[in-house]
Design a protein around this motif. Structure first.
Motif, PDB file in Angstrom:
ATOM      1  N   UNK A 115     -38.657  32.505  18.339  1.00 17.66           N
ATOM      2  CA  UNK A 115     -39.350  32.617  19.620  1.00 17.66           C
ATOM      3  C   UNK A 115     -38.486  33.335  20.654  1.00 17.66           C
ATOM      4  N   UNK A 116     -37.184  32.995  20.654  1.00 14.95           N
ATOM      5  CA  UNK A 116     -36.272  33.638  21.606  1.00 14.95           C
ATOM      6  C   UNK A 116     -36.200  35.141  21.368  1.00 14.95           C
ATOM      7  N   UNK A 117     -36.102  35.544  20.092  1.00 13.36           N
ATOM      8  CA  UNK A 117     -36.022  36.972  19.793  1.00 13.36           C
ATOM      9  C   UNK A 117     -37.360  37.666  20.043  1.00 13.36           C
ATOM     10  N   UNK A 118     -38.458  36.960  19.814  1.00 16.41           N
ATOM     11  CA  UNK A 118     -39.764  37.551  20.090  1.00 16.41           C
ATOM     12  C   UNK A 118     -39.922  37.848  21.579  1.00 16.41           C
ATOM     13  N   UNK A 119     -39.583  36.867  22.398  1.00 17.63           N
ATOM     14  CA  UNK A 119     -39.683  37.075  23.847  1.00 17.63           C
ATOM     15  C   UNK A 119     -38.711  38.165  24.295  1.00 17.63           C
ATOM     16  N   UNK A 120     -37.508  38.165  23.713  1.00 14.62           N
ATOM     17  CA  UNK A 120     -36.524  39.195  24.061  1.00 14.62           C
ATOM     18  C   UNK A 120     -37.027  40.580  23.679  1.00 14.62           C
ATOM     19  N   UNK A 127     -21.681  31.848  14.788  1.00 15.40           N
ATOM     20  CA  UNK A 127     -21.844  33.193  14.228  1.00 15.40           C
ATOM     21  C   UNK A 127     -22.981  33.927  14.934  1.00 15.40           C
ATOM     22  N   UNK A 128     -24.056  33.212  15.242  1.00 18.13           N
ATOM     23  CA  UNK A 128     -25.168  33.819  15.962  1.00 18.13           C
ATOM     24  C   UNK A 128     -24.728  34.327  17.331  1.00 18.13           C
ATOM     25  N   UNK A 129     -24.001  33.508  18.083  1.00 11.89           N
ATOM     26  CA  UNK A 129     -23.574  33.930  19.406  1.00 11.89           C
ATOM     27  C   UNK A 129     -22.483  34.999  19.317  1.00 11.89           C
ATOM     28  N   UNK A 130     -21.689  34.972  18.266  1.00  6.76           N
ATOM     29  CA  UNK A 130     -20.754  36.074  18.041  1.00  6.76           C
ATOM     30  C   UNK A 130     -21.495  37.377  17.816  1.00  6.76           C
ATOM     31  N   UNK A 131     -22.580  37.302  17.061  1.00  6.33           N
ATOM     32  CA  UNK A 131     -23.437  38.463  16.837  1.00  6.33           C
ATOM     33  C   UNK A 131     -24.060  38.947  18.146  1.00  6.33           C
ATOM     34  N   UNK A 132     -24.522  38.023  18.980  1.00  6.82           N
ATOM     35  CA  UNK A 132     -25.133  38.403  20.257  1.00  6.82           C
ATOM     36  C   UNK A 132     -24.115  39.067  21.177  1.00  6.82           C
ATOM     37  N   UNK A 155     -29.364  35.188  25.355  1.00 11.04           N
ATOM     38  CA  UNK A 155     -28.592  33.958  25.191  1.00 11.04           C
ATOM     39  C   UNK A 155     -29.230  32.806  25.957  1.00 11.04           C
ATOM     40  N   UNK A 156     -29.689  33.113  27.159  1.00  8.91           N
ATOM     41  CA  UNK A 156     -30.342  32.086  27.959  1.00  8.91           C
ATOM     42  C   UNK A 156     -31.618  31.575  27.302  1.00  8.91           C
ATOM     43  N   UNK A 174     -34.624  27.380  24.636  1.00 13.50           N
ATOM     44  CA  UNK A 174     -35.528  26.934  23.589  1.00 13.50           C
ATOM     45  C   UNK A 174     -34.890  25.900  22.673  1.00 13.50           C
ATOM     46  N   UNK A 175     -33.569  25.977  22.462  1.00 11.80           N
ATOM     47  CA  UNK A 175     -32.904  25.005  21.598  1.00 11.80           C
ATOM     48  C   UNK A 175     -32.481  23.758  22.353  1.00 11.80           C
ATOM     49  N   UNK A 176     -32.477  23.833  23.677  1.00 13.04           N
ATOM     50  CA  UNK A 176     -32.048  22.697  24.474  1.00 13.04           C
ATOM     51  C   UNK A 176     -33.181  22.106  25.272  1.00 13.04           C
TER      52      UNK A 176
END
Length: 364
Positions: free
Chosen positions: A20-25, A307-312, A334-335, A340-342
Protein backbone atom coordinates in the motif's frame (compact mmCIF):
# COMPACT_ATOMS: atom_id res chain seq x y z
CA UNK A 1 -9.76 -17.85 21.83
CA UNK A 2 -8.68 -18.13 18.21
CA UNK A 3 -6.50 -15.55 16.52
CA UNK A 4 -4.84 -14.96 13.19
CA UNK A 5 -2.00 -17.37 12.24
CA UNK A 6 1.47 -16.22 13.26
CA UNK A 7 2.80 -16.24 9.68
CA UNK A 8 0.06 -13.85 8.62
CA UNK A 9 0.87 -11.48 11.47
CA UNK A 10 4.62 -11.55 10.84
CA UNK A 11 4.72 -11.70 7.02
CA UNK A 12 1.37 -11.04 5.35
CA UNK A 13 0.30 -7.87 7.16
CA UNK A 14 3.69 -6.11 6.73
CA UNK A 15 3.71 -7.16 3.06
CA UNK A 16 0.25 -5.66 2.50
CA UNK A 17 1.16 -2.48 4.39
CA UNK A 18 4.35 -2.14 2.37
CA UNK A 19 2.51 -2.71 -0.90
CA UNK A 20 0.00 0.00 0.00
CA UNK A 21 2.84 2.38 0.86
CA UNK A 22 4.55 1.79 -2.49
CA UNK A 23 1.25 2.05 -4.35
CA UNK A 24 0.50 5.44 -2.83
CA UNK A 25 4.10 6.52 -3.41
CA UNK A 26 3.81 5.48 -7.05
CA UNK A 27 0.74 7.65 -7.42
CA UNK A 28 2.65 10.59 -5.92
CA UNK A 29 5.56 10.03 -8.35
CA UNK A 30 3.10 9.83 -11.25
CA UNK A 31 1.39 13.03 -10.06
CA UNK A 32 4.66 14.99 -10.30
CA UNK A 33 5.13 13.85 -13.90
CA UNK A 34 7.56 10.96 -13.43
CA UNK A 35 7.23 7.30 -14.41
CA UNK A 36 6.78 5.14 -11.25
CA UNK A 37 8.11 2.03 -13.02
CA UNK A 38 11.29 3.83 -14.05
CA UNK A 39 11.63 5.15 -10.50
CA UNK A 40 11.43 1.71 -8.89
CA UNK A 41 13.88 0.27 -11.45
CA UNK A 42 16.31 3.08 -10.68
CA UNK A 43 16.02 2.44 -6.95
CA UNK A 44 16.55 -1.31 -7.27
CA UNK A 45 19.43 -0.94 -9.72
CA UNK A 46 21.08 1.74 -7.61
CA UNK A 47 20.72 -0.27 -4.40
CA UNK A 48 21.46 -3.84 -5.53
CA UNK A 49 22.66 -3.58 -9.14
CA UNK A 50 26.38 -3.40 -8.38
CA UNK A 51 28.74 -3.74 -5.44
CA UNK A 52 28.91 0.01 -4.89
CA UNK A 53 25.16 0.35 -4.45
CA UNK A 54 24.98 -2.85 -2.41
CA UNK A 55 27.77 -1.58 -0.18
CA UNK A 56 25.87 1.60 0.63
CA UNK A 57 22.63 -0.32 1.15
CA UNK A 58 24.30 -2.70 3.62
CA UNK A 59 25.99 0.22 5.37
CA UNK A 60 22.61 1.86 6.06
CA UNK A 61 21.12 -1.55 6.91
CA UNK A 62 23.80 -2.05 9.57
CA UNK A 63 22.86 1.21 11.27
CA UNK A 64 19.18 0.32 11.26
CA UNK A 65 19.77 -3.18 12.63
CA UNK A 66 21.44 -1.74 15.73
CA UNK A 67 18.82 0.94 16.35
CA UNK A 68 15.95 -1.42 15.47
CA UNK A 69 17.18 -3.98 17.99
CA UNK A 70 17.53 -1.21 20.57
CA UNK A 71 13.85 -0.33 20.20
CA UNK A 72 12.81 -4.00 20.06
CA UNK A 73 14.45 -4.92 23.37
CA UNK A 74 12.70 -2.10 25.18
CA UNK A 75 9.41 -2.90 23.44
CA UNK A 76 9.42 -6.44 24.80
CA UNK A 77 9.39 -4.86 28.26
CA UNK A 78 6.62 -2.49 27.07
CA UNK A 79 9.00 0.46 27.17
CA UNK A 80 8.92 2.86 24.22
CA UNK A 81 12.54 3.96 23.91
CA UNK A 82 12.66 6.78 21.37
CA UNK A 83 16.06 7.91 22.59
CA UNK A 84 18.08 5.79 20.18
CA UNK A 85 19.28 8.92 18.40
CA UNK A 86 20.86 10.32 21.56
CA UNK A 87 22.16 6.95 22.73
CA UNK A 88 23.84 6.36 19.35
CA UNK A 89 25.29 9.89 19.51
CA UNK A 90 26.82 9.32 22.93
CA UNK A 91 27.89 5.84 21.84
CA UNK A 92 29.87 7.55 19.07
CA UNK A 93 31.62 9.59 21.72
CA UNK A 94 32.58 6.40 23.53
CA UNK A 95 33.91 4.81 20.34
CA UNK A 96 35.89 7.94 19.46
CA UNK A 97 37.48 8.20 22.90
CA UNK A 98 38.54 4.56 22.75
CA UNK A 99 39.96 4.86 19.22
CA UNK A 100 41.87 8.06 20.01
CA UNK A 101 43.17 6.97 23.41
CA UNK A 102 45.58 4.29 22.18
CA UNK A 103 47.80 3.95 19.07
CA UNK A 104 46.09 0.69 18.16
CA UNK A 105 48.37 -1.72 16.29
CA UNK A 106 45.52 -3.58 14.56
CA UNK A 107 41.76 -3.40 14.16
CA UNK A 108 41.31 -6.81 15.79
CA UNK A 109 42.32 -5.19 19.07
CA UNK A 110 40.59 -1.86 18.47
CA UNK A 111 37.20 -3.30 17.47
CA UNK A 112 36.43 -5.17 20.74
CA UNK A 113 37.48 -2.11 22.75
CA UNK A 114 35.33 0.15 20.58
CA UNK A 115 32.36 -2.21 20.94
CA UNK A 116 32.76 -2.01 24.70
CA UNK A 117 33.12 1.79 24.62
CA UNK A 118 30.11 2.36 22.37
CA UNK A 119 27.88 -0.04 24.32
CA UNK A 120 28.87 1.36 27.72
CA UNK A 121 28.35 5.00 26.71
CA UNK A 122 25.02 4.21 25.01
CA UNK A 123 23.86 2.21 28.03
CA UNK A 124 24.94 4.97 30.41
CA UNK A 125 22.90 7.52 28.45
CA UNK A 126 19.84 5.23 28.65
CA UNK A 127 20.39 4.56 32.36
CA UNK A 128 19.19 7.99 33.47
CA UNK A 129 15.75 7.82 31.78
CA UNK A 130 15.51 4.20 32.94
CA UNK A 131 16.10 5.20 36.57
CA UNK A 132 13.64 8.09 36.30
CA UNK A 133 10.99 5.74 34.90
CA UNK A 134 11.60 2.95 37.40
CA UNK A 135 12.06 4.97 40.58
CA UNK A 136 10.42 8.35 39.98
CA UNK A 137 7.61 7.53 37.55
CA UNK A 138 8.84 9.85 34.79
CA UNK A 139 7.50 8.67 31.44
CA UNK A 140 10.18 6.97 29.35
CA UNK A 141 8.95 8.59 26.10
CA UNK A 142 9.36 12.11 27.45
CA UNK A 143 12.75 11.57 29.08
CA UNK A 144 14.33 9.69 26.18
CA UNK A 145 13.29 12.25 23.57
CA UNK A 146 14.58 15.07 25.79
CA UNK A 147 17.88 13.25 26.16
CA UNK A 148 18.23 13.19 22.36
CA UNK A 149 18.56 16.98 22.38
CA UNK A 150 20.85 16.95 25.41
CA UNK A 151 23.14 14.44 23.67
CA UNK A 152 23.32 16.60 20.53
CA UNK A 153 24.14 19.69 22.58
CA UNK A 154 26.75 17.82 24.64
CA UNK A 155 28.48 16.43 21.56
CA UNK A 156 28.47 19.85 19.90
CA UNK A 157 30.11 21.42 22.93
CA UNK A 158 32.75 18.70 23.21
CA UNK A 159 33.63 18.76 19.52
CA UNK A 160 33.96 22.54 19.44
CA UNK A 161 35.69 23.11 22.78
CA UNK A 162 37.44 19.90 23.80
CA UNK A 163 37.92 17.27 21.09
CA UNK A 164 38.46 19.37 17.96
CA UNK A 165 41.87 19.03 16.39
CA UNK A 166 43.88 22.27 16.79
CA UNK A 167 43.87 24.33 13.61
CA UNK A 168 40.88 22.52 12.14
CA UNK A 169 37.83 24.69 11.47
CA UNK A 170 35.43 21.75 11.29
CA UNK A 171 33.76 20.50 14.49
CA UNK A 172 35.26 17.03 14.42
CA UNK A 173 38.00 15.00 16.04
CA UNK A 174 41.25 14.10 14.34
CA UNK A 175 41.25 10.94 12.26
CA UNK A 176 41.58 7.66 14.09
CA UNK A 177 44.96 5.89 13.90
CA UNK A 178 45.36 3.39 11.04
CA UNK A 179 45.14 0.49 13.49
CA UNK A 180 41.58 1.55 14.35
CA UNK A 181 40.36 1.48 10.74
CA UNK A 182 37.89 -1.34 10.13
CA UNK A 183 38.21 -3.54 7.04
CA UNK A 184 35.67 -2.81 4.33
CA UNK A 185 33.90 -5.45 2.27
CA UNK A 186 36.45 -4.74 -0.48
CA UNK A 187 39.29 -5.72 1.85
CA UNK A 188 37.41 -8.64 3.38
CA UNK A 189 36.40 -10.24 0.08
CA UNK A 190 39.57 -9.58 -1.94
CA UNK A 191 41.39 -12.69 -0.57
CA UNK A 192 38.54 -14.81 -1.96
CA UNK A 193 38.88 -13.28 -5.40
CA UNK A 194 35.67 -11.28 -5.10
CA UNK A 195 35.91 -7.74 -6.46
CA UNK A 196 33.83 -5.44 -4.25
CA UNK A 197 33.81 -1.68 -4.84
CA UNK A 198 36.55 -0.16 -2.70
CA UNK A 199 34.63 3.09 -2.15
CA UNK A 200 31.55 1.41 -0.66
CA UNK A 201 31.34 2.03 3.12
CA UNK A 202 30.02 -1.41 4.15
CA UNK A 203 32.46 -2.92 6.63
CA UNK A 204 32.91 -5.69 9.16
CA UNK A 205 30.47 -4.08 11.58
CA UNK A 206 27.72 -5.59 9.39
CA UNK A 207 28.82 -8.99 10.71
CA UNK A 208 28.73 -7.60 14.25
CA UNK A 209 25.14 -6.51 13.61
CA UNK A 210 24.24 -10.03 12.45
CA UNK A 211 25.75 -11.45 15.63
CA UNK A 212 23.62 -9.00 17.62
CA UNK A 213 20.52 -10.32 15.85
CA UNK A 214 21.41 -13.85 16.95
CA UNK A 215 22.25 -12.67 20.46
CA UNK A 216 18.94 -10.81 20.66
CA UNK A 217 17.03 -13.99 19.77
CA UNK A 218 18.90 -16.04 22.35
CA UNK A 219 18.44 -13.40 25.04
CA UNK A 220 14.71 -12.82 24.54
CA UNK A 221 13.53 -16.37 23.87
CA UNK A 222 16.16 -18.68 25.39
CA UNK A 223 17.16 -17.12 28.73
CA UNK A 224 15.48 -16.49 32.08
CA UNK A 225 16.17 -12.77 31.75
CA UNK A 226 14.45 -12.69 28.37
CA UNK A 227 11.47 -14.52 29.82
CA UNK A 228 11.30 -12.00 32.66
CA UNK A 229 11.46 -9.11 30.16
CA UNK A 230 8.62 -10.58 28.09
CA UNK A 231 6.55 -11.44 31.15
CA UNK A 232 6.90 -7.92 32.48
CA UNK A 233 5.94 -6.52 29.09
CA UNK A 234 2.82 -8.69 28.90
CA UNK A 235 1.55 -7.98 32.41
CA UNK A 236 3.33 -6.02 35.12
CA UNK A 237 0.97 -7.25 37.84
CA UNK A 238 1.46 -10.90 36.85
CA UNK A 239 5.23 -10.38 36.70
CA UNK A 240 5.25 -8.87 40.18
CA UNK A 241 3.18 -11.80 41.44
CA UNK A 242 5.80 -14.13 39.95
CA UNK A 243 8.57 -12.32 41.82
CA UNK A 244 9.91 -10.22 38.94
CA UNK A 245 11.09 -6.77 39.99
CA UNK A 246 9.69 -3.99 37.76
CA UNK A 247 12.56 -1.68 38.73
CA UNK A 248 15.19 -4.27 37.86
CA UNK A 249 13.62 -5.24 34.52
CA UNK A 250 13.02 -1.63 33.48
CA UNK A 251 16.63 -0.65 34.13
CA UNK A 252 18.15 -3.80 32.61
CA UNK A 253 16.00 -3.63 29.46
CA UNK A 254 16.88 0.03 28.95
CA UNK A 255 20.59 -0.60 29.55
CA UNK A 256 20.59 -3.31 26.87
CA UNK A 257 18.57 -1.06 24.57
CA UNK A 258 20.94 1.88 25.01
CA UNK A 259 23.97 -0.38 24.56
CA UNK A 260 22.66 -1.68 21.24
CA UNK A 261 21.99 1.86 20.02
CA UNK A 262 25.50 2.88 21.07
CA UNK A 263 26.94 -0.01 19.06
CA UNK A 264 25.80 1.71 15.88
CA UNK A 265 28.83 3.98 16.23
CA UNK A 266 31.26 1.22 15.28
CA UNK A 267 29.71 1.39 11.81
CA UNK A 268 29.23 5.09 11.13
CA UNK A 269 31.97 6.59 13.34
CA UNK A 270 34.69 3.94 13.35
CA UNK A 271 33.90 2.16 10.09
CA UNK A 272 32.86 4.95 7.73
CA UNK A 273 33.92 8.42 8.93
CA UNK A 274 36.98 7.16 10.89
CA UNK A 275 36.55 10.18 13.14
CA UNK A 276 33.76 11.68 15.22
CA UNK A 277 31.71 14.38 13.49
CA UNK A 278 28.53 16.29 14.24
CA UNK A 279 25.24 14.62 13.27
CA UNK A 280 26.89 11.32 12.43
CA UNK A 281 23.72 9.43 13.43
CA UNK A 282 21.64 11.20 10.75
CA UNK A 283 18.23 10.11 12.05
CA UNK A 284 19.00 6.39 12.27
CA UNK A 285 17.78 6.34 15.87
CA UNK A 286 14.30 7.37 14.79
CA UNK A 287 14.29 4.99 11.81
CA UNK A 288 14.96 2.22 14.33
CA UNK A 289 11.46 2.77 15.71
CA UNK A 290 9.94 2.00 12.31
CA UNK A 291 12.28 -0.97 11.85
CA UNK A 292 11.20 -2.51 15.17
CA UNK A 293 7.51 -1.84 14.49
CA UNK A 294 7.63 -3.30 11.01
CA UNK A 295 9.81 -6.22 12.12
CA UNK A 296 7.40 -7.09 14.95
CA UNK A 297 10.31 -6.95 17.43
CA UNK A 298 11.66 -10.22 16.00
CA UNK A 299 15.27 -10.53 14.76
CA UNK A 300 14.29 -11.82 11.32
CA UNK A 301 11.72 -9.06 10.94
CA UNK A 302 14.19 -6.44 12.18
CA UNK A 303 16.77 -7.56 9.61
CA UNK A 304 14.28 -7.46 6.73
CA UNK A 305 12.89 -4.08 7.80
CA UNK A 306 16.41 -2.68 8.21
CA UNK A 307 17.27 -3.92 4.71
CA UNK A 308 14.12 -2.26 3.37
CA UNK A 309 15.02 1.11 4.88
CA UNK A 310 18.60 0.69 3.69
CA UNK A 311 17.18 0.20 0.22
CA UNK A 312 14.99 3.31 0.59
CA UNK A 313 17.94 5.42 1.73
CA UNK A 314 20.29 4.34 -1.05
CA UNK A 315 17.57 4.10 -3.69
CA UNK A 316 16.36 7.57 -2.77
CA UNK A 317 19.82 8.99 -3.32
CA UNK A 318 19.91 7.35 -6.76
CA UNK A 319 16.48 8.77 -7.64
CA UNK A 320 17.58 12.27 -6.71
CA UNK A 321 20.77 11.88 -8.77
CA UNK A 322 19.46 10.26 -11.96
CA UNK A 323 15.73 11.02 -12.16
CA UNK A 324 15.64 14.52 -10.62
CA UNK A 325 13.05 13.28 -8.13
CA UNK A 326 13.31 15.29 -4.91
CA UNK A 327 15.08 13.52 -2.04
CA UNK A 328 12.20 14.63 0.17
CA UNK A 329 9.90 12.26 -1.71
CA UNK A 330 11.80 9.32 -0.20
CA UNK A 331 11.05 10.79 3.20
CA UNK A 332 7.38 10.72 2.15
CA UNK A 333 7.71 7.02 1.24
CA UNK A 334 9.39 6.29 4.57
CA UNK A 335 6.64 8.18 6.33
CA UNK A 336 3.99 6.14 4.51
CA UNK A 337 5.70 2.90 5.53
CA UNK A 338 5.85 4.06 9.15
CA UNK A 339 2.24 5.27 9.06
CA UNK A 340 0.84 2.07 7.59
CA UNK A 341 2.94 -0.30 9.73
CA UNK A 342 2.42 1.69 12.91
CA UNK A 343 -0.48 4.08 13.34
CA UNK A 344 -2.72 2.49 10.68
CA UNK A 345 -1.65 -1.12 11.22
CA UNK A 346 -5.12 -2.08 12.48
CA UNK A 347 -6.65 -0.83 9.21
CA UNK A 348 -5.25 -3.96 7.54
CA UNK A 349 -5.05 -6.24 10.57
CA UNK A 350 -8.72 -6.08 11.66
CA UNK A 351 -10.36 -7.06 8.35
CA UNK A 352 -7.68 -9.66 7.62
CA UNK A 353 -8.15 -11.25 11.03
CA UNK A 354 -11.90 -11.41 10.48
CA UNK A 355 -11.29 -13.02 7.08
CA UNK A 356 -9.08 -15.75 8.55
CA UNK A 357 -11.51 -16.46 11.37
CA UNK A 358 -14.47 -16.56 9.03
CA UNK A 359 -12.79 -19.39 7.08
CA UNK A 360 -11.81 -21.17 10.31
CA UNK A 361 -8.09 -20.61 9.72
CA UNK A 362 -7.33 -19.01 13.09
CA UNK A 363 -4.96 -20.41 15.70
CA UNK A 364 -5.93 -21.11 19.30
Amino acid sequence: MKKMPKWADVLLIPAINLSLAFLISGLVIWAIGKDPWVAIKTMVQGSFGDSRGLGYTLYYTTNFIFTGLAVAVASHARLFNIGGEGQATVGGLGVALVCLAVPWPHWTLALPAAILGGALFGAAWAAIPAYLQAKRGSHIVITTIMFNFIAAALLGYLLVNVLKEPGNMAAETRSFPPGAHLPTFHEMLAPFGIDFNKNAPANISFLVALLCLIGFYVLIWKTRLGYAIRAFGQSESAAVYAGISPVKITIIAMLISGGLAGLMAINNVMGEAERLILNSVEGAGFIGIAVALMGRNHPVGVFLAALLFGFLYQGGAELALWESIPRELIVVIQGLVILLTGALDNMVRAPLEKLFLSFGKGEA
